[in-house]
Design a protein around this motif. Structure first.
Motif, PDB file in Angstrom:
ATOM      1  N   LEU A 160      18.585 -17.294  36.923  1.00 29.87           N
ATOM      2  CA  LEU A 160      19.494 -17.358  38.064  1.00 29.87           C
ATOM      3  C   LEU A 160      19.816 -18.802  38.399  1.00 29.87           C
ATOM      4  N   SER A 161      21.089 -19.094  38.584  1.00 31.16           N
ATOM      5  CA  SER A 161      21.510 -20.428  38.990  1.00 31.16           C
ATOM      6  C   SER A 161      21.228 -20.630  40.476  1.00 31.16           C
ATOM      7  N   GLN A 162      21.363 -21.878  40.924  1.00 26.38           N
ATOM      8  CA  GLN A 162      21.156 -22.159  42.337  1.00 26.38           C
ATOM      9  C   GLN A 162      22.201 -21.451  43.188  1.00 26.38           C
ATOM     10  N   GLU A 163      23.438 -21.349  42.668  1.00 26.99           N
ATOM     11  CA  GLU A 163      24.496 -20.636  43.404  1.00 26.99           C
ATOM     12  C   GLU A 163      24.138 -19.167  43.586  1.00 26.99           C
ATOM     13  N   ALA A 164      23.552 -18.560  42.552  1.00 27.01           N
ATOM     14  CA  ALA A 164      23.149 -17.159  42.650  1.00 27.01           C
ATOM     15  C   ALA A 164      22.009 -16.986  43.645  1.00 27.01           C
ATOM     16  N   LEU A 165      21.050 -17.908  43.606  1.00 25.25           N
ATOM     17  CA  LEU A 165      19.927 -17.828  44.549  1.00 25.25           C
ATOM     18  C   LEU A 165      20.416 -17.993  45.982  1.00 25.25           C
ATOM     19  N   ASP A 166      21.361 -18.913  46.188  1.00 25.26           N
ATOM     20  CA  ASP A 166      21.901 -19.118  47.537  1.00 25.26           C
ATOM     21  C   ASP A 166      22.638 -17.873  48.030  1.00 25.26           C
ATOM     22  N   ALA A 167      23.195 -17.080  47.107  1.00 25.44           N
ATOM     23  CA  ALA A 167      23.913 -15.859  47.480  1.00 25.44           C
ATOM     24  C   ALA A 167      22.968 -14.679  47.666  1.00 25.44           C
ATOM     25  N   GLY A 168      21.673 -14.906  47.487  1.00 23.43           N
ATOM     26  CA  GLY A 168      20.703 -13.837  47.700  1.00 23.43           C
ATOM     27  C   GLY A 168      20.404 -12.999  46.478  1.00 23.43           C
ATOM     28  N   VAL A 169      20.905 -13.395  45.302  1.00 26.46           N
ATOM     29  CA  VAL A 169      20.658 -12.618  44.085  1.00 26.46           C
ATOM     30  C   VAL A 169      19.195 -12.774  43.687  1.00 26.46           C
ATOM     31  N   ALA A 170      18.509 -11.654  43.483  1.00 28.87           N
ATOM     32  CA  ALA A 170      17.084 -11.664  43.120  1.00 28.87           C
ATOM     33  C   ALA A 170      16.848 -11.253  41.680  1.00 28.87           C
ATOM     34  N   LEU A 171      17.812 -10.562  41.060  1.00 30.61           N
ATOM     35  CA  LEU A 171      17.640 -10.113  39.676  1.00 30.61           C
ATOM     36  C   LEU A 171      19.000  -9.995  39.013  1.00 30.61           C
ATOM     37  N   ASP A 172      19.069 -10.432  37.777  1.00 34.59           N
ATOM     38  CA  ASP A 172      20.265 -10.291  36.948  1.00 34.59           C
ATOM     39  C   ASP A 172      19.785  -9.914  35.556  1.00 34.59           C
ATOM     40  N   ALA A 173      20.080  -8.677  35.128  1.00 36.91           N
ATOM     41  CA  ALA A 173      19.547  -8.213  33.851  1.00 36.91           C
ATOM     42  C   ALA A 173      20.462  -7.182  33.223  1.00 36.91           C
ATOM     43  N   ILE A 174      20.463  -7.131  31.898  1.00 42.37           N
ATOM     44  CA  ILE A 174      21.064  -6.037  31.142  1.00 42.37           C
ATOM     45  C   ILE A 174      19.981  -4.977  30.995  1.00 42.37           C
ATOM     46  N   VAL A 175      20.306  -3.735  31.319  1.00 38.51           N
ATOM     47  CA  VAL A 175      19.265  -2.701  31.398  1.00 38.51           C
ATOM     48  C   VAL A 175      19.655  -1.476  30.578  1.00 38.51           C
ATOM     49  N   GLN A 176      18.653  -0.665  30.318  1.00 42.10           N
ATOM     50  CA  GLN A 176      18.834   0.667  29.756  1.00 42.10           C
ATOM     51  C   GLN A 176      18.185   1.661  30.701  1.00 42.10           C
ATOM     52  N   PHE A 177      18.873   2.770  30.955  1.00 42.15           N
ATOM     53  CA  PHE A 177      18.317   3.785  31.829  1.00 42.15           C
ATOM     54  C   PHE A 177      17.169   4.500  31.129  1.00 42.15           C
ATOM     55  N   ASP A 178      16.191   4.933  31.911  1.00 47.82           N
ATOM     56  CA  ASP A 178      15.047   5.648  31.346  1.00 47.82           C
ATOM     57  C   ASP A 178      15.490   6.963  30.728  1.00 47.82           C
ATOM     58  N   GLU A 179      14.667   7.531  29.873  1.00 47.88           N
ATOM     59  CA  GLU A 179      15.031   8.720  29.124  1.00 47.88           C
ATOM     60  C   GLU A 179      15.274   9.936  30.016  1.00 47.88           C
ATOM     61  N   THR A 180      14.780   9.881  31.249  1.00 42.91           N
ATOM     62  CA  THR A 180      14.990  11.014  32.150  1.00 42.91           C
ATOM     63  C   THR A 180      16.456  11.193  32.510  1.00 42.91           C
ATOM     64  N   GLY A 181      17.242  10.145  32.341  1.00 40.38           N
ATOM     65  CA  GLY A 181      18.666  10.225  32.637  1.00 40.38           C
ATOM     66  C   GLY A 181      19.487  10.057  31.379  1.00 40.38           C
ATOM     67  N   LYS A 182      20.741  10.442  31.450  1.00 42.45           N
ATOM     68  CA  LYS A 182      21.624  10.318  30.298  1.00 42.45           C
ATOM     69  C   LYS A 182      22.010   8.857  30.094  1.00 42.45           C
ATOM     70  N   PRO A 183      21.803   8.300  28.880  1.00 39.35           N
ATOM     71  CA  PRO A 183      22.159   6.896  28.641  1.00 39.35           C
ATOM     72  C   PRO A 183      23.671   6.693  28.634  1.00 39.35           C
ATOM     73  N   THR A 184      24.088   5.491  28.927  1.00 40.35           N
ATOM     74  CA  THR A 184      25.510   5.171  28.902  1.00 40.35           C
ATOM     75  C   THR A 184      25.907   4.676  27.513  1.00 40.35           C
ATOM     76  N   ARG A 185      27.207   4.706  27.239  1.00 35.59           N
ATOM     77  CA  ARG A 185      27.721   4.281  25.938  1.00 35.59           C
ATOM     78  C   ARG A 185      28.126   2.811  25.949  1.00 35.59           C
ATOM     79  N   HIS A 186      27.804   2.094  27.022  1.00 35.09           N
ATOM     80  CA  HIS A 186      28.169   0.688  27.128  1.00 35.09           C
ATOM     81  C   HIS A 186      27.040  -0.075  27.817  1.00 35.09           C
ATOM     82  N   PRO A 187      26.955  -1.392  27.629  1.00 34.51           N
ATOM     83  CA  PRO A 187      25.910  -2.176  28.301  1.00 34.51           C
ATOM     84  C   PRO A 187      26.093  -2.152  29.818  1.00 34.51           C
TER      85      PRO A 187
END
Length: 418
Positions: free
Chosen positions: A251-278
């Motif tokens: 996270l950049s300082q600008e992101a931290l100043d805006a309150g951003v706590a997490l920035d990540a590319i994710v995959q949904f758990d197997e309990t849900g249907k996965p998406t066809r895009h990131p």
């Protein structure tokens, strides 16, 4: 200033009819709509007349019913401005059966063509997709008529004494740049099945838009459909949505100043249907607001988006714009009277919706600015006679120091150690 009981409506109570003439001049083309069956030429209340009456109701807060419209036409000045004869409540109610509300859409587009694009945040000047805020609002209607028109799909609530509440839901796609709806789709108020908010959006997707919505649109198949339609999205996710981080970003300082706590590319758990895009997950720290429920107050807003290259603080900025549609609903229902339906028939409701949009566009054309809470208040006071025309002019000429005030406030908080 409000009329009490059966006090007579006076000429001074029907304010600003002159401003409506800008829309009246476009209505002549609709005069013959609904006259196909009138072979004898007996029709006296035409489509243009009906629209003028609804516009007059929307524009004037002291006109609150069909009876008030009838009383307004008893005033010579009002009758002359509208060019309408006296009408009966029965003809007003039944005439909508033969009118086509869709004929009003070109008029709205023509008026909206004169609107200057609202000033976008300079931080988003490189963002190409049209920010489209999606949400729905409910308008309550008479139970017996709404239930007979759309059945149980119109039921959406129950009163404390067990009575069913019926109404209509307005599925709105709000164009932030023009500060007006791109489209409004009316269904029964029940948020389920084909008329559920996510399904209604799915059926109307377009290319080149960034759809911004709350948790009601957090449907993974909908997210795929938005990407397939060559658009983007910023949707608030449910707090219990589980996923695994594939790539966590610094996270950049600008992101931290805006309150951003997490920035990540994710995959949904197997309990849900996965998406066809990131899918990108942005978590923003916020000050929790008190809720009526006893559930744990969340201190984070979780967003899902397919905008993988945009700075996280800009993702947060885009989602902040979503609350503009709530202000727009407030303008429609409180300032412009859409809370009360003049007609309970579907055609009449659609006509009132479109007329309300026309008045909203006229307010922007007159003021030269997009409506906000302060604008809503000053225009409302002017229509009630509590503020003069000069008061409105002085308000419009006030310099906009919002950014300066916010920066000054932020600096004061920092100096105080917060």
């Amino acid at each position: 200033m409000l009329r009490v009981g059966k006090d007579a409506l006076k000429a001074k109570d029907v304010v600003c009819p002159g401003h409506l003439k800008r829309a009246f001049s476009l209505l002549d083309r609709l005069h013959e709509v609904g006259c196909d069956r009138d072979k004898a030429g007996n029709r006296q209340l035409f489509f243009t007349d009906y629209i003028k009456l609804v516009l007059l109701y929307t524009w004037n807060p002291l006109i609150g019913s069909v009876r008030d419209l009838q009383a307004a036409l008893e005033l010579p000045r009002v009758a002359k401005a509208l060019g309408i004869r006296r009408f009966s409540a029965g003809s007003f109610s039944e005439s909508v059966r033969v009118f086509d509300p869709e004929q009003l859409k070109p008029i709205i587009e023509e008026l909206a063509g004169d609107l200057a694009p609202s000033g976008a945040d300079p931080r988003l000047k490189e963002f190409k997709d049209v920010l489209t805020l999606v949400d729905g609002t409910v308008v309550t209607a008479l139970t017996r008529l709404t239930r007979s028109a759309v059945g149980l799909d119109a039921r959406y609530n129950t009163t404390r004494d067990g009575r069913a509440v019926y109404g209509w839901r307005l599925h709105t796609q709000f164009d932030l740049q023009r500060f007006m709806p791109h489209r409004i789709d009316r269904t029964g108020a029940r948020n389920a099945g084909a008329q559920r908010e996510n399904n209604m959006l799915r059926s109307t997707l377009e290319a080149g838009r960034c759809y911004v919505g709350d948790g009601g649109y957090a449907d993974r198949s909908l997210l795929d459909d938005i990407v397939d339609a060559q658009s983007s999205y910023v949707i608030r996710a449910a707090e219990n949505t589980t996923c695994t981080a594939v790539e966590e970003r610094l996270l950049s300082q600008e992101a931290l100043d805006a309150g951003v706590a997490l920035d990540a590319i994710v995959q949904f758990d197997e309990t849900g249907k996965p998406t066809r895009h990131p899918v990108r997950r942005i978590e923003i720290e916020v000050k929790p607001h008190p809720r009526r429920s006893l559930t744990k107050k969340s201190d984070r807003i979780i967003l899902h988006t397919n905008l993988t290259d945009l700075a996280p603080e800009l993702i947060a900025l885009i989602y902040r714009q979503r609350y503009t549609v709530e202000l727009f609903f407030r303008i429609l229902k409180q300032l412009l009277g859409l809370r009360h339906l003049l007609s309970q028939r579907q055609e009449g409701i659609d006509i009132q919706i479109y007329c309300t949009l026309i008045v909203c566009v006229l307010i922007q054309l007159i003021s030269g600015k997009k409506p906000n809470k302060a604008m809503r208040n000053i225009v409302g006071w002017h229509l009630l006679g509590l503020a003069s025309e000069q008061d409105v002019i002085d308000f419009l000429n006030k310099p906009d120091n919002t950014g300066v005030k916010l920066r000054t406030k932020a600096e004061l908080w920092k100096k105080s150690g917060f």
